[in-house]
Write an enzyme that holds these catalytic residues in place. Structure first.
Site, PDB file in Angstrom:
ATOM      1  CE  LYS A 195      30.868 -32.672 -24.337  1.00 53.28           C
ATOM      2  NZ  LYS A 195      30.445 -33.148 -23.020  1.00 53.28           N
ATOM      3  CB  THR A 210      23.558 -16.873 -12.571  1.00 56.34           C
ATOM      4  OG1 THR A 210      24.967 -16.688 -12.454  1.00 56.34           O
ATOM      5  CG2 THR A 210      22.922 -15.684 -13.250  1.00 56.34           C
TER       6      THR A 210
HETATM    7  P1  ATR Z   1      29.563 -26.704 -18.343  1.00 51.96           P
HETATM    8  O1  ATR Z   1      29.297 -26.778 -19.799  1.00 51.96           O
HETATM    9  O2  ATR Z   1      30.754 -27.492 -17.874  1.00 51.96           O
HETATM   10  O3  ATR Z   1      28.358 -26.983 -17.523  1.00 51.96           O
HETATM   11  P2  ATR Z   1      29.262 -23.836 -18.182  1.00 51.96           P
HETATM   12  O4  ATR Z   1      28.186 -23.914 -19.199  1.00 51.96           O
HETATM   13  O5  ATR Z   1      30.298 -22.783 -18.293  1.00 51.96           O
HETATM   14  O6  ATR Z   1      30.064 -25.190 -18.074  1.00 51.96           O
HETATM   15  O7  ATR Z   1      28.540 -23.720 -16.749  1.00 51.96           O
HETATM   16  C1  ATR Z   1      29.276 -23.686 -15.592  1.00 51.96           C
HETATM   17  C2  ATR Z   1      28.320 -23.848 -14.408  1.00 51.96           C
HETATM   18  O8  ATR Z   1      29.099 -23.932 -13.220  1.00 51.96           O
HETATM   19  C3  ATR Z   1      27.369 -22.679 -14.215  1.00 51.96           C
HETATM   20  O9  ATR Z   1      26.164 -23.158 -13.672  1.00 51.96           O
HETATM   21  C4  ATR Z   1      28.125 -21.800 -13.224  1.00 51.96           C
HETATM   22  O10 ATR Z   1      27.285 -20.950 -12.447  1.00 51.96           O
HETATM   23  P3  ATR Z   1      26.809 -19.520 -13.031  1.00 51.96           P
HETATM   24  O11 ATR Z   1      25.736 -19.809 -14.042  1.00 51.96           O
HETATM   25  O12 ATR Z   1      26.301 -18.777 -11.856  1.00 51.96           O
HETATM   26  O13 ATR Z   1      28.043 -18.912 -13.644  1.00 51.96           O
HETATM   27  C5  ATR Z   1      28.710 -22.867 -12.332  1.00 51.96           C
HETATM   28  N1  ATR Z   1      29.894 -22.443 -11.565  1.00 51.96           N
HETATM   29  C6  ATR Z   1      31.142 -22.255 -12.020  1.00 51.96           C
HETATM   30  N2  ATR Z   1      31.971 -21.924 -11.002  1.00 51.96           N
HETATM   31  C7  ATR Z   1      31.227 -21.928  -9.873  1.00 51.96           C
HETATM   32  C8  ATR Z   1      31.493 -21.672  -8.494  1.00 51.96           C
HETATM   33  N3  ATR Z   1      32.713 -21.380  -8.054  1.00 51.96           N
HETATM   34  N4  ATR Z   1      30.463 -21.775  -7.619  1.00 51.96           N
HETATM   35  C9  ATR Z   1      29.233 -22.099  -8.046  1.00 51.96           C
HETATM   36  N5  ATR Z   1      28.899 -22.334  -9.328  1.00 51.96           N
HETATM   37  C10 ATR Z   1      29.895 -22.255 -10.230  1.00 51.96           C
END
Ligand code: ATR
Length: 273
Positions: free
Chosen positions: A66, A153
């Protein structure tokens, strides 16, 4: 002549897009062919150009391309620009137009199919990655009374809130700070469910929620949806409606006719158990 479209991703075996667009073509009487292409991880641009040069008219783009599709485009529509990613390309002459229909698809599913108004609602969006970023402007355009963006985060959520400030107020939050708050709509836009994980959301936040929406589709009752169910959320949904609605938006962009979506969503729904 039959116009050609395709979805490109890697892996691509699981994609429902050819079935969805095939169904749209049939119901609207449009003469199109829609296939799936596994793009080489080191050769995305070459695969797009080859498809276009062979007469392709447009493509859907899925993971992990993407962002690359966004870079490749010659013209980016505002939604793609804001999302920083694209999920649909249209080829016209030497131009490659890029849009992003994920967020509008989500909003269409919530408001039209699930019957929950975003206007005036208290909305909580979980996650600040690509999925959340694509959803923010379409949500703000509906004028919720409050939109809280929670992320593990915090800085990422703060940065997104700043970026989207011209479109409406987004309140960035950590998960712990949500204690004691309640929301009408809670959307899980994190990738946690893909790993069978649960965002560290205090369960009480989901008490009295009208709709708990999981962006991930086809995983049944994910840990997030289970938490919402146990907390008494009135309605649970996964992302099947969003998937079909974003496809309908792309189809309309390419073909100038918007297909009906309800029957197809009903057929594709997998019970949340
Ligand atoms: P996508 O494009 O699918 O949104 P991404 O850009 O990798 O994927 O983002 C993943 C999101 O899921 C992020 O907001 C991540 O939080 P962080 O920014 O703190 O990493 C969140 N995320 C992934 N695993 C998580 C978990 N177990 N608990 C809470 N948030 C999670």
């Amino acid at each position: 002549m039959t116009d050609r479209y395709a979805v490109i991703g890697n892996p691509i075996g699981h994609t429902k897009s050819p079935m969805i667009h095939g169904s749209f073509a049939q119901s609207t009487g449009q003469d199109i062919e829609y296939t799936a292409i596994e793009g080489p991880l080191d050769g995305f641009a070459g695969a797009v150009h080859a498809f276009r040069d062979a007469g392709g008219r447009g493509m859907n783009v899925t993971a992990p391309f993407k962002l690359q599709a966004f870079e490749l485009a010659t013209d980016r529509l505002e939604r793609a620009e804001l999302a920083g990613a694209t999920n649909a390309l249209k080829f016209e002459g030497d131009r490659i137009y890029a849009d992003n229909f994920d967020g509008v698809g989500l909003v269409a599913d919530i408001t039209r199919n699930l019957g929950v108004e975003i206007k005036g609602a208290c909305v909580l969006l979980l996650g600040a990655g690509g999925a959340a970023r694509g959803a923010l402007q379409p949500f703000l355009a509906q004028r919720p009374s409050v939109l809280v963006l929670a992320n593990r985060t915090l800085e990422t959520a703060v940065a997104l809130a700043d970026r989207f400030a011209p479109y409406g107020e987004v309140i960035a939050s950590g998960y712990g700070d949500l204690s004691g708050q309640h929301f009408d709509i809670v959307v899980n836009a994190t990738s946690a469910s893909l790993k069978g994980e649960l965002p560290p959301l205090p369960a009480e936040v989901l008490k009295g929620t009208k709709l708990a929406y999981e962006l991930v589709y086809g995983k049944g009752l994910t840990p997030f949806l289970r938490l919402a169910q146990n907390a008494g959320a009135a309605q649970l949904a996964d992302g099947v409606g969003m998937l079909v609605e974003q496809a309908a938006e792309a189809f309309a962009w390419w073909r100038g006719v918007r297909p009906d979506t309800r029957g197809l969503i009903d057929r594709m729904k997998i019970p949340l158990v």
